[in-house]
Enzyme design. Structure first.
Site, mmCIF file in Angstrom:
data_model
loop_
_atom_site.group_PDB
_atom_site.id
_atom_site.type_symbol
_atom_site.label_atom_id
_atom_site.label_comp_id
_atom_site.label_asym_id
_atom_site.label_seq_id
_atom_site.Cartn_x
_atom_site.Cartn_y
_atom_site.Cartn_z
ATOM 1 N N LYS A 32 1.119 -0.878 0.472
ATOM 2 C CA LYS A 32 -0.080 -0.105 -0.216
ATOM 3 C C LYS A 32 1.187 1.174 0.192
ATOM 4 C CE LYS A 32 -2.332 1.315 4.181
ATOM 5 N NZ LYS A 32 -1.998 2.651 3.727
ATOM 6 N N ASP A 59 -3.342 4.078 -1.868
ATOM 7 C CA ASP A 59 -4.668 4.618 -0.262
ATOM 8 C C ASP A 59 -4.454 6.052 -0.533
ATOM 9 O OD1 ASP A 59 -5.982 4.757 1.983
ATOM 10 O OD2 ASP A 59 -4.463 5.002 3.200
ATOM 11 N N LYS A 61 -7.550 8.470 -0.650
ATOM 12 C CA LYS A 61 -8.617 8.607 -0.106
ATOM 13 C C LYS A 61 -8.927 9.900 -0.505
ATOM 14 C CE LYS A 61 -7.534 6.560 4.811
ATOM 15 N NZ LYS A 61 -5.885 6.189 4.574
ATOM 16 N N ASP A 64 -14.161 14.908 -2.863
ATOM 17 C CA ASP A 64 -13.756 16.378 -3.390
ATOM 18 C C ASP A 64 -15.192 15.778 -4.884
ATOM 19 O OD1 ASP A 64 -13.506 18.601 -4.744
ATOM 20 O OD2 ASP A 64 -11.282 18.747 -4.862
ATOM 21 N N THR A 113 -10.455 4.219 11.144
ATOM 22 C CA THR A 113 -10.332 2.697 11.916
ATOM 23 C C THR A 113 -9.849 3.276 13.366
ATOM 24 O OG1 THR A 113 -8.243 2.311 11.487
ATOM 25 C CG2 THR A 113 -9.789 0.557 11.369
ATOM 26 N N ARG A 205 2.837 -0.898 10.897
ATOM 27 C CA ARG A 205 3.597 -1.233 11.674
ATOM 28 C C ARG A 205 4.084 -2.360 12.800
ATOM 29 N NH1 ARG A 205 1.416 3.767 14.742
ATOM 30 N NH2 ARG A 205 -0.711 3.306 13.187
HETATM 31 O O1 C5P Z 1 1.022 1.414 10.698
HETATM 32 P P1 C5P Z 1 -0.693 0.791 11.019
HETATM 33 O O2 C5P Z 1 -0.545 -1.104 10.931
HETATM 34 O O3 C5P Z 1 -1.631 0.849 11.846
HETATM 35 O O4 C5P Z 1 -1.215 1.250 9.662
HETATM 36 C C1 C5P Z 1 -2.276 1.346 9.040
HETATM 37 C C2 C5P Z 1 -2.311 1.595 7.694
HETATM 38 O O5 C5P Z 1 -3.617 1.571 7.197
HETATM 39 C C3 C5P Z 1 -1.884 3.114 7.506
HETATM 40 O O6 C5P Z 1 -0.958 3.427 6.647
HETATM 41 C C4 C5P Z 1 -3.226 3.904 7.648
HETATM 42 O O7 C5P Z 1 -2.972 5.159 6.871
HETATM 43 C C5 C5P Z 1 -4.661 2.298 6.944
HETATM 44 N N1 C5P Z 1 -5.902 3.188 7.579
HETATM 45 C C6 C5P Z 1 -5.818 3.077 8.500
HETATM 46 N N2 C5P Z 1 -7.261 3.292 8.960
HETATM 47 C C7 C5P Z 1 -7.924 3.599 8.170
HETATM 48 C C8 C5P Z 1 -7.835 3.564 6.182
HETATM 49 C C9 C5P Z 1 -6.734 3.004 6.083
HETATM 50 O O8 C5P Z 1 -5.538 2.793 9.644
HETATM 51 N N3 C5P Z 1 -9.645 3.202 7.741
#
Ligand code: C5P
Length: 226
Positions: A32, A59, A61, A64, A113, A205
């Site tokens: 991603k 990603d 998002k 507009d 989330t 992460r």
């Molecule tokens: O590091 P982590 O596992 O929390 O990363 C989650 C990834 O998913 C990040 O790139 C974040 O921008 C993305 N994301 C999210 N929640 C959403 C949509 C995308 O955490 N609803």
């Protein structure tokens, strides 16, 4: 559609991204590319990673007016990415314009989330339950021809119930057991996400900050894909 683990490459530049991906040896995971990397490096990073054999979820998002989103999606379609997304809060006309212009897998963001129901009610000013908002947004995505939604694994079941088994649930908010949740408010393990019916998990992460990213990636796959 096969289940897969998508690694969130939340790095500031191409150099760090490639340095990280080298740690994964011969694996060519679905990756991603988010705002940080895309805004910093531009379309070139998509080309570089595609040439190395990665599938790409871009990603960005989008949110507009329909005309602007439709035209932007046409550009992203030209980059030949496998998946991209927009905010379902942008409403149906915007989603229709996006669908007309993008041929790959197109998914809608329901509620991030990181958002709690309290924040949604008091700061985003949507005075309904999180469950209701997520399912209604899901239905809007389905009826405008989108392929699925980004949602929490905890919501995957109700999305499938409302929108069908073929409607994809792409779920961030996933952590290997024992890892810090960080800014995420609703997290589950890859094994739990599988149990809950997620189609794709997006893991950042827990893999990128791991001491051994290859082992962490394999563990995620083993738990989620089997
Ligand atoms: O590091 P982590 O596992 O929390 O990363 C989650 C990834 O998913 C990040 O790139 C974040 O921008 C993305 N994301 C999210 N929640 C959403 C949509 C995308 O955490 N609803």
């Amino acid at each position: 559609m096969g289940k897969d683990v998508i690694i969130a490459c939340d790095f500031p530049n191409a150099g760090e991204t490639l340095k990280f991906l080298e740690k994964l040896g011969a694996e060519r995971p679905y990756v991603k590319i988010g705002m940080e990397l895309f805004y910093g490096e531009g379309p070139e990073i998509v080309k570089t990673l595609k040439e190395r054999g990665h599938k790409i979820f871009l990603d960005l998002k989008l949110h507009d007016i329909p005309n602007t989103v439709g035209r932007a999606m046409k550009v992203l379609d030209g980059l030949d990415v496998d998946m991209c997304n927009l905010h379902a809060a942008g409403a149906k006309a915007m989603m229709e314009a996006a669908r007309e212009n993008f041929r790959g897998t197109l998914i809608g963001v329901t509620q991030l989330t990181s958002t709690t129901e309290e924040v949604m009610r008091e700061e985003i000013l949507i005075n309904r339950s999180l469950t209701e908002v997520v399912t209604e947004y899901g239905r809007n995505c389905l009826c405008t021809g989108l392929n699925g939604v980004v949602c929490s694994p905890l919501e995957a079941g109700m999305i499938h119930e409302a929108c069908g088994d073929d409607f994809l649930t792409v779920t961030p908010g996933v952590r290997l057991a024992g890892d810090a949740a960080g800014d995420q408010r609703r997290v589950t393990t890859p094994a739990k996400a599988r149990e809950l019916g997620s189609d794709y998990i997006v893991v950042g992460r827990s893999i990128t900050a791991a001491e051994d990213p290859l082992a962490a990636y394999r563990k995620c796959r083993e738990e989620f894909v089997g």
